[in-house]
Structures are given as structure tokens and as C-alpha cells.
Scaffold this active site. Structure first.
Site, short mmCIF file in Angstrom:
data_model
loop_
_atom_site.label_atom_id
_atom_site.label_comp_id
_atom_site.label_asym_id
_atom_site.label_seq_id
_atom_site.Cartn_x
_atom_site.Cartn_y
_atom_site.Cartn_z
N CYS A 192 -21.09 -36.00 2.13
CA CYS A 192 -19.82 -37.05 2.74
C CYS A 192 -21.02 -38.01 3.49
O CYS A 192 -20.22 -39.21 3.82
CB CYS A 192 -19.28 -35.57 3.36
SG CYS A 192 -19.29 -34.13 3.21
N1 SAJ Z 1 -27.01 -35.39 11.63
C1 SAJ Z 1 -28.46 -36.00 12.07
N2 SAJ Z 1 -27.91 -36.47 13.85
C2 SAJ Z 1 -27.11 -35.32 13.84
C3 SAJ Z 1 -25.49 -35.29 13.48
C4 SAJ Z 1 -25.93 -34.74 11.75
O1 SAJ Z 1 -28.97 -36.64 11.72
O2 SAJ Z 1 -26.72 -35.80 15.15
C5 SAJ Z 1 -27.46 -35.63 10.19
C6 SAJ Z 1 -27.44 -34.13 9.85
O3 SAJ Z 1 -28.26 -33.33 9.76
C7 SAJ Z 1 -27.10 -34.03 8.03
C8 SAJ Z 1 -26.63 -35.41 8.08
O4 SAJ Z 1 -25.88 -35.83 9.20
O5 SAJ Z 1 -28.03 -34.57 7.08
C9 SAJ Z 1 -24.62 -34.46 7.99
O6 SAJ Z 1 -24.53 -33.24 8.80
P1 SAJ Z 1 -22.53 -33.24 9.41
O7 SAJ Z 1 -23.59 -32.19 11.39
O8 SAJ Z 1 -22.19 -34.89 9.72
O9 SAJ Z 1 -22.52 -32.14 8.92
P2 SAJ Z 1 -21.82 -32.18 7.16
O10 SAJ Z 1 -21.56 -33.97 6.00
O11 SAJ Z 1 -21.80 -31.21 6.51
O12 SAJ Z 1 -20.67 -32.18 7.47
C10 SAJ Z 1 -19.38 -32.88 7.61
C11 SAJ Z 1 -18.73 -32.45 8.93
N3 SAJ Z 1 -19.49 -32.46 9.83
C12 SAJ Z 1 -18.36 -32.21 11.42
O13 SAJ Z 1 -17.71 -32.74 11.22
C13 SAJ Z 1 -19.73 -31.94 12.29
C14 SAJ Z 1 -16.96 -33.37 8.94
O14 SAJ Z 1 -18.28 -34.91 8.94
C15 SAJ Z 1 -16.92 -33.79 7.25
O15 SAJ Z 1 -16.07 -32.74 7.08
C16 SAJ Z 1 -18.18 -33.12 6.74
O16 SAJ Z 1 -18.78 -33.26 5.98
C17 SAJ Z 1 -17.28 -33.51 5.15
O17 SAJ Z 1 -16.95 -32.42 4.09
O18 SAJ Z 1 -16.58 -34.97 5.32
#
Ligand code: SAJ
Length: 473
Positions: A309
């Protein structure tokens, strides 16, 4: 004239079997009273659970949604092109991490959930939600082929009174510019004959607090009747349905949510690059900034952006805006910074090896964690894959461990197996790099056994340095 035979008085029917709604209100299965329009008729079927629900795409979004609908009493048909997924679910098992086997078995035993690869079941379904992938293609442009394939099948079996909802994340305008004209080619009028809506999925894989039923659901419809029925549909299974004025607005809500994350992660990754040059501990700075009780939300640097995503969805938005001659600078800039992080991690590994008077070429590097984020096994778009590829290219001898990922095949074809987490494998590595900070790992033990550690997630923040020198990003 032949005397018409009077029909014997129909026997008074025993009252329809009463079902109790989740809210405790009883609902009865009445016939559709005359004179109700198709929207009212569908709404009634949703309220008495006689509506049949279809979910196209039995993945991390579709299966949890199907389970929620089944749990409140709907008969749900899951449709997927994967025979394997269909077989697993019909055998009462789950193939995704967030849904346990018992949750599927409960429903398949009750015959409330059945999966198939045969799209002709659509002709008997009242509501159809589309939860298929929306990746980027090689040129980083949206690939809506999965949506189009699903819509072509739906078009074939579209019938009066049917509600079609797109859940897949996509660019603003997809529902009304792409899907609506295709479906109206059948001669039906949206809002009168059939209903069309968009409702973004908000699944956060591995999140044990928020799942489908307790995450508010945004909904946008093409017409007032569309919004009415899509709102009623989700109100049966989700607490908090948030109607917006159009499908475009609903499509944009999702892109704002994910662009918000991608840009803020890009910002904090750049702050990490700045702090590295300033010889400041970026993690200490973020933790201190996070003590501000208002106006700040912590994000953390990492090895890059993974998942299906966050690295992808914002590019659906910037692609659409390019077609309107607007360049979405924040999205592109964040994308550049985030996609540059794997290279930066390899520079850190090289610096760590140099501190041991070793070069990257020929060094044994052990990567800990290849999933795209902690405590799950999903490797899609994982930055760990980029790190592995760059290390291979620079001549390092790479191995990995990930308790959630037993095997790995890089798109270049190299196959890996997760190595045992034992003293021999850790101590014999010239450098150990923590790329995914799974909770299973004992970080003190890792630092104690390693020659040198590169920590991309601040996983060693509470660890006394042990004998290894820790290089943080
Ligand atoms: N990440 C960082 N730093 C941060 C947060 C995340 O480097 O502070 C990285 C993570 O390690 C990962 C990527 O970003 O590789 C994405 O992380 P994420 O926490 O956004 O997780 P996803 O992609 O599994 O889930 C996200 C959902 N996350 C949250 O809301 C916390 C949300 O954005 C969406 O509901 C979902 O993708 C989607 O399906 O769109």
C-alpha cells in the site's frame, strides 16, 4: 363463462422465522412489499440478512470482510481466480495471517461462506464488493487490470437491484470514469437499476487492535440511492460508517491516508540522513519530540518502505495528477527518499565492516528479518529484498533469518532459506543487520554474539552494547 375457481384461502403462514439483529432488534423475512423501489428492496434484504453477498478477491482485505459478513448472518460467496485460495477456504482454513482457521471453519460449517473461481455465481448475488490488487506496473504507473477483469465479469452478470462496491485503493475517478460506463453498457441506469459505490479498505496487517469490524468505514456513492444502500450494507458489520459526498472523495480519502504516511516516513528518513551527518542520534530526537502532547506525531526511520500500500498508493494519486498537468512534488520526493534507504543501509553495513577492517566484497552478512514490517510474514515490496540484492551485487555472502519467512526467492532468481538463529550462524557473520525488528528476537543475545551490528529499527535501544559495536541508521 367458466366459473373461476376460487383459490382456497391460503393457510395463514406461520410467522417468518424471527432473527435477532446484532442490535437485539428482531427482524423478519417478509416478501418485498409492493411499490418499494429497488434501493428500498435491497435495504430491506440487508436489514433482514436475506441479501446475498459476494466478495471478489479473497486476500488480506476480502477474506476478513467476507468473515465479518458471514458472522452477522449473511450468506457470503467468495470469488477468487486462485484455485488454491478457494480450496483452502472451502476446507475451513485461512491462507492469510489476520484470519485464523477457526474463523473460516465456523462459517463454512454453517454454509455461510463458500468460495469459487466461477464468476457466474454473480448472477445470484445482491451485493458484490471488489477487493483485488492495484499494483504499479514496471513504469510505476497504475495497473488497474485486476479491477477491469473483475468488472468485466460483473458486467456479464449484472442484474437489477445489485450493489457493486469497489474497495481496492485506486486513483480518484476510477469508479465513475472507468467502472460506471462499463456497467451501464448493459443498459442499466446507475442509482435506479443498479447501485455503484466506493469504500476504501483500511486493513492494517498484523494490527491486533483494529480489524475490519472496528475500523470506521468511509463510503461514497454515485447517487443518493447508491450511498443509501452502501451505507446500510456496511452498517450491518462495521461500527462507524462515514458517508462522503462522492466516490471520488472516498477514493481520495484513502490516498490521503496513505500519502500522509509515505510523506511523513520520507520526512523522518531524511531527518535520519541529516542526523547521521550531524552525528546526532535521530531516535533520541524523535522520542524527545514525541513528548510534545500536541501538534506532533512520531514516525520512525527505517530500511525503506514496504507493503502493498504505502509504497504504491501515493503513486496512483501522482499519476492521476500528472494527467491533469500537476506534479505532486511531496509524493515524488518522499518516494525518492524512501526508495533510497536500502542503499543507505548497505553503506552502513559497509562502514560497520570497515570498522572491523573488512570490505563488503567477500564479507559474510546476516540479515535479520525480511518481512516488510515486524511480526508478520509478508515480503511484498520489502526493502530487505533490495538490501539483499545490493549486497549480492557488491560481492557480499548474504544469508537471512526470519521466523515468519522460511524461504525467499529474489526476482533475480536467487533462492534463500531462513538460517537457524544459533550462536554459530550469528557469531560467524562478519556483520549482522537488523532489518525487520520482529518481537521474537532476543536483541541482547544478538548483540552479545555478533561481531558488529547494523540496526535499522532502533531495536537495540535498550541493549547494553555487549561486545559488538552497534551502527544505527
Ligand atoms: N514504516 C516506517 N516508519 C514508520 C512507519 C512505517 O519505515 O514510522 C514502514 C514500515 O516498516 C513498512 C511501511 O512503512 O515497511 C508501511 O508500514 P505501515 O505501518 O503503513 O503498514 P502497512 O502498509 O502494512 O499498513 C498500512 C496501514 N497502516 C497503518 O495505518 C498503521 C494503513 O496505512 C493502511 O490501512 C494499509 O496500509 C492499507 O492497506 O492501505
Amino acid at each position: 363463462m367458466k366459473k373461476s375457481k376460487k383459490k382456497p384461502e391460503a393457510k395463514a403462514k406461520t410467522p417468518a422465522r424471527k432473527k435477532v439483529k446484532a442490535s437485539g432488534k428482531t427482524i423478519t423475512k417478509n416478501k418485498n412489499p409492493k411499490g418499494m423501489n429497488l434501493a428500498d428492496q435491497l435495504e430491506k434484504k440487508l436489514l433482514d440478512r436475506s441479501a446475498t453477498i459476494g466478495v471478489i478477491g479473497m486476500g488480506y482485505v476480502g477474506l476478513p470482510l467476507a468473515v465479518e459478513f458471514g458472522r452477522v448472518g449473511f450468506k457470503v460467496t467468495g470469488i477468487d481466480i486462485s484455485e488454491r485460495a478457494v480450496k483452502i477456504i472451502n476446507s475451513g482454513k485461512s491462507h492469510i495471517e489476520d484470519i485464523k482457521n477457526y474463523q473460516v471453519k465456523e462459517l463454512t460449517d454453517l454454509k455461510r461462506l463458500k468460495c469459487t473461481t466461477d464468476f457466474s455465481v454473480l448472477k445470484n448475488l445482491d451485493c458484490v464488493t471488489i477487493a483485488v490488487p492495484t499494483p504499479l506496473n514496471k513504469t510505476k504507473d497504475p495497473d488497474v487490470s485486476f479491477i477491469l477483469n473483475a468488472v468485466k465479469e460483473i458486467k456479464q452478470y449484472l442484474h437489477k437491484g445489485q450493489l457493486i462496491v469497489l474497495e481496492s485503493t485506486t486513483y480518484p475517478g476510477t469508479t465513475e470514469e472507468l467502472i460506471m460506463p462499463l456497467l451501464e453498457e448493459r443498459g442499466f441506469k446507475v442509482g435506479t437499476d443498479f447501485f455503484l459505490a466506493f469504500s476504501p479498505e483500511r486493513v492494517d496487517p498484523g494490527n491486533i487492535t483494529y480489524s475490519t469490524h472496528n475500523t470506521p468505514k468511509v463510503v461514497g456513492g454515485v447517487t443518493p440511492n447508491c450511498i443509501k444502500v452502501v451505507k446500510t450494507l456496511y452498517e450491518q458489520v462495521i461500527s462507524g460508517v462515514v458517508p462522503v459526498s462522492s466516490t471520488k472523495a472516498a477514493e481520495m480519502v484513502k490516498l490521503l491516508e496513505n500519502t500522509f504516511r509515505s510523506v511523513n516516513i520520507g520526512l523522518v528518513n531524511e531527518v535520519a540522513l541529516m542526523c547521521d551527518r550531524l552525528e546526532i542520534d535521530v531516535w533520541e530526537v524523535i522520542d524527545a519530540a514525541a513528548t510534545k502532547p500536541f501538534g506532533f506525531m512520531p514516525f520512525y526511520p527505517g530500511p525503506g518502505l514496504g507493503g502493498h500500500c504505502i509504497p504504491i498508493d501515493p503513486h496512483y494519486l501522482s499519476w492521476k495528477l500528472r494527467s491533469l498537468n500537476y506534479y505532486a512534488r511531496f509524493i515524488e520526493l518522499a518516494g525518492d527518499i524512501n526508495s533510497g534507504m536500502p542503499e543507505y543501509v548497505v553503506e552502513k553495513i559497509s562502514a560497520a565492516l570497515n570498522s572491523q577492517k573488512k570490505s563488503l566484497n567477500g564479507a559474510k552478512v546476516l540479515i535479520l528479518g525480511v518481512a516488510y514490517k515486524k511480526d508478520i510474514g509478508d515480503v511484498r515490496e520489502s526493502p530487505a529484498l533490495d538490501i539483499l540484492k545490493i549486497l549480492e551485487r557488491k560481492g557480499a555472502k548474504v544469508s537471512y533469518n526470519d521466523p515468519y519467512v522460511k524461504n525467499l526467492t529474489l526476482d533475480g532468481g536467487n533462492k534463500y532459506k531462513s538460517v537457524e538463529m544459533n550462536a554459530k550462524n550469528v557469531s560467524s557473520a562478519d556483520c549482522v543487520a537488523i532489518v525487520t525488528n520482529h518481537s521474537d528476537y532476543s536483541y541482547q543475545w544478538i548483540v552479545d554474539k555478533s561481531k558488529v551490528v547494523v540496526d535499522t529499527r532502533n531495536a537495540t535501544k535498550n541493549i547494553s552494547n555487549g561486545k559488538a559495536k552497534i551502527f544505527k541508521i
